[in-house]
Design a protein around this motif. Structure first.
Motif, PDB file in Angstrom:
ATOM      1  N   GLN A 299      40.506  37.996  41.980  1.00  0.00           N
ATOM      2  CA  GLN A 299      39.452  38.174  42.983  1.00  0.00           C
ATOM      3  C   GLN A 299      39.922  39.061  44.127  1.00  0.00           C
ATOM      4  O   GLN A 299      39.172  39.904  44.624  1.00  0.00           O
ATOM      5  CB  GLN A 299      38.999  36.811  43.499  1.00  0.00           C
ATOM      6  CG  GLN A 299      38.232  36.010  42.453  1.00  0.00           C
ATOM      7  CD  GLN A 299      37.902  34.601  42.906  1.00  0.00           C
ATOM      8  OE1 GLN A 299      38.696  33.951  43.595  1.00  0.00           O
ATOM      9  NE2 GLN A 299      36.722  34.113  42.520  1.00  0.00           N
ATOM     10  N   ALA A 303      38.376  42.695  45.278  1.00  0.00           N
ATOM     11  CA  ALA A 303      37.977  42.932  46.663  1.00  0.00           C
ATOM     12  C   ALA A 303      38.855  43.957  47.374  1.00  0.00           C
ATOM     13  O   ALA A 303      38.617  44.258  48.547  1.00  0.00           O
ATOM     14  CB  ALA A 303      38.000  41.622  47.436  1.00  0.00           C
ATOM     15  N   GLY A 383      30.530  34.064  45.195  1.00  0.00           N
ATOM     16  CA  GLY A 383      30.414  34.187  46.629  1.00  0.00           C
ATOM     17  C   GLY A 383      30.765  35.535  47.213  1.00  0.00           C
ATOM     18  O   GLY A 383      30.100  36.545  46.970  1.00  0.00           O
ATOM     19  N   ASP A 384      31.864  35.538  47.994  1.00  0.00           N
ATOM     20  CA  ASP A 384      32.272  36.744  48.721  1.00  0.00           C
ATOM     21  C   ASP A 384      32.649  37.907  47.801  1.00  0.00           C
ATOM     22  O   ASP A 384      32.764  39.047  48.269  1.00  0.00           O
ATOM     23  CB  ASP A 384      33.473  36.423  49.624  1.00  0.00           C
ATOM     24  CG  ASP A 384      33.108  35.451  50.740  1.00  0.00           C
ATOM     25  OD1 ASP A 384      31.911  35.320  51.030  1.00  0.00           O
ATOM     26  OD2 ASP A 384      34.031  34.828  51.289  1.00  0.00           O
ATOM     27  N   TYR A 385      32.872  37.642  46.512  1.00  0.00           N
ATOM     28  CA  TYR A 385      33.337  38.686  45.602  1.00  0.00           C
ATOM     29  C   TYR A 385      32.205  39.319  44.793  1.00  0.00           C
ATOM     30  O   TYR A 385      32.438  40.247  44.028  1.00  0.00           O
ATOM     31  CB  TYR A 385      34.404  38.124  44.668  1.00  0.00           C
ATOM     32  CG  TYR A 385      35.559  37.513  45.423  1.00  0.00           C
ATOM     33  CD1 TYR A 385      36.524  38.318  46.017  1.00  0.00           C
ATOM     34  CD2 TYR A 385      35.655  36.133  45.583  1.00  0.00           C
ATOM     35  CE1 TYR A 385      37.567  37.760  46.745  1.00  0.00           C
ATOM     36  CE2 TYR A 385      36.699  35.574  46.296  1.00  0.00           C
ATOM     37  CZ  TYR A 385      37.648  36.388  46.887  1.00  0.00           C
ATOM     38  OH  TYR A 385      38.670  35.841  47.619  1.00  0.00           O
TER      39      TYR A 385
END
Length: 396
Positions: A299, A303, A383-385
């Motif tokens: 991840q 990112a 989520g954030d990824y």
């Protein structure tokens, strides 16, 4: 099988390669499919160094390997739990493959939690429990000879798993010096052959760590990079890595740290925690290396927070170990090429299966880790990824 017969010269190995294996074929299970292994396992209390459970006697019908339908015990001893791969992948994959190949087999499982004395006691327990084969990933490869000879004295062959033991009957691992070279090359490429780095190596007791370190140094020392400080992490722990980097931020301005060689993903996570805790924005992190393709590291790569991880396809290692263990437990000789497609060769005088690692960056996450089913896009792109995954074409 005598101890003498198990230790082969180069000529003996050549003869060995001509023999064929009678075990079943291999299907690679996805990691999420390995919870139901068909074998109950003993769980070791590593702090006390004593076995606290008994392996199940429910091993299925005789498949022709054990006389009179008797069960066959195969011991698997892993070194620690700081690195997530052992409990998450090696153990369940090994157990599942043994269950697939051998209905009469049971797996006795132990984890030493980085305690060499406890692991020695666990080997003694495995011997007393009647293990036919011991698959040993040593806490300290150089100091594991006594454990091996104790097993061999009882005519129990020992497979050195992932970490080399000179006295073992067989060995299997990835090309560890190449792992270090891949990490060093990725760091040099990301930094442009100039700048300052911190270097975090693995445990001095781990023979693989020395090979990773040698491979990395062979690249870094020939480059224009400058090593500000170097650290051999005694137990591979992310916490030690975080503390080391935090200490360096007191000695150097963050702008002086242009890259970090971390020998594995756990340490890379500690490095990220230290740097962000020291005020460096997550989008401004320097290039950081890793190894093991842990989910958090993949991840971070997606990112742009970690430059590379070295992916070692653990299924092929765990399943080859299971195949070899079942073969030896049945008193048979291993084939020149395993069912997993790896040739038996010689490594420092020990018959060995050596596997190829793969450097993973943003460019090939989809073609390696996702394509192999090691992790799905859904597991990575949470989520954030999600946005970063979409930009790389991974999707959810």
């Amino acid at each position: 099988m005598t101890t003498t017969a198990r230790r082969r010269s180069a000529v003996g190995i050549t003869a060995l390669l001509a023999l064929t294996l009678s075990a079943c074929g291999a299907n690679d299970p996805a990691p999420e499919d390995t919870d139901d292994t068909g074998a109950d396992v003993a769980v070791d209390d590593a702090d006390a160094g004593e076995d606290v459970g008994e392996a199940s006697d429910e091993t299925g019908d005789d498949a022709g390997g054990a006389p009179g339908g008797e069960s066959i015990s195969i011991a698997l001893l892993l070194p620690e739990t700081q690195t997530t791969r052992y409990e998450a992948f090696d153990k369940p994959l090994f157990e599942a493959k043994v269950a697939e190949l051998c209905e009469e087999c049971e797996v006795l499982y132990y984890n030493a939690d980085q305690d060499e004395t406890a692991q020695s006691q666990q080997v003694d327990t495995a011997i007393s429990e009647g293990a036919s084969v011991i698959v040993l990933d040593p806490v300290n490869g150089a100091g594991a000879g006594g454990m091996v000879t104790a097993a061999q004295a009882e005519d129990i062959p020992v497979i050195a798993y992932d970490r080399f033991i000179a006295e073992a009957d067989y060995y299997m691992s990835f090309d560890n010096e190449t792992v270090g070279k891949m990490q060093g090359e990725a760091l040099v490429e990301a930094m442009g052959d100039t700048g300052n780095i911190l270097m975090l190596n693995g445990a001095p007791s781990d023979p693989n760590a020395a090979q990773f370190k040698a491979g990395a140094h062979s690249v870094i020392d020939a480059s224009g990079l400058t090593i500000l400080e170097e650290y051999d992490n005694p137990d591979w722990s992310p916490e030690n890595a975080q503390q080391f980097v935090t200490d360096q931020l007191s000695a150097y301005d963050p702008s002086e740290i242009n890259g970090v060689y971390a020998a594995n993903d756990g340490q890379a996570g500690g490095v990220v925690a230290a740097l962000t805790g020291g005020g460096i924005a997550v989008d401004d992190l320097p290039p950081i290396t890793g190894q093991d393709a842990e989910l958090a590291a993949v991840q971070r790569i997606v990112a742009g927070q970690q430059a590379v991880t070295v992916y070692k396809p653990i299924p092929i290692e765990a399943e080859t170990a299971a195949e070899l263990a079942v073969t030896l437990a049945r008193g048979e000789e291993p084939a020149a090429t395993s069912d997993t497609g790896v040739e038996l060769s010689d490594f420092e005088g020990v018959p060995s299966y050596i596997f190829d690692p793969i450097a993973v960056t943003q460019d090939n996450v989809n073609d390696t880790i996702v394509a192999d089913g090691f992790y799905s896009a859904d597991e990575i792109c949470t989520g954030d990824y999600a946005a970063a995954c979409e930009s790389l074409g991974l999707g959810g």
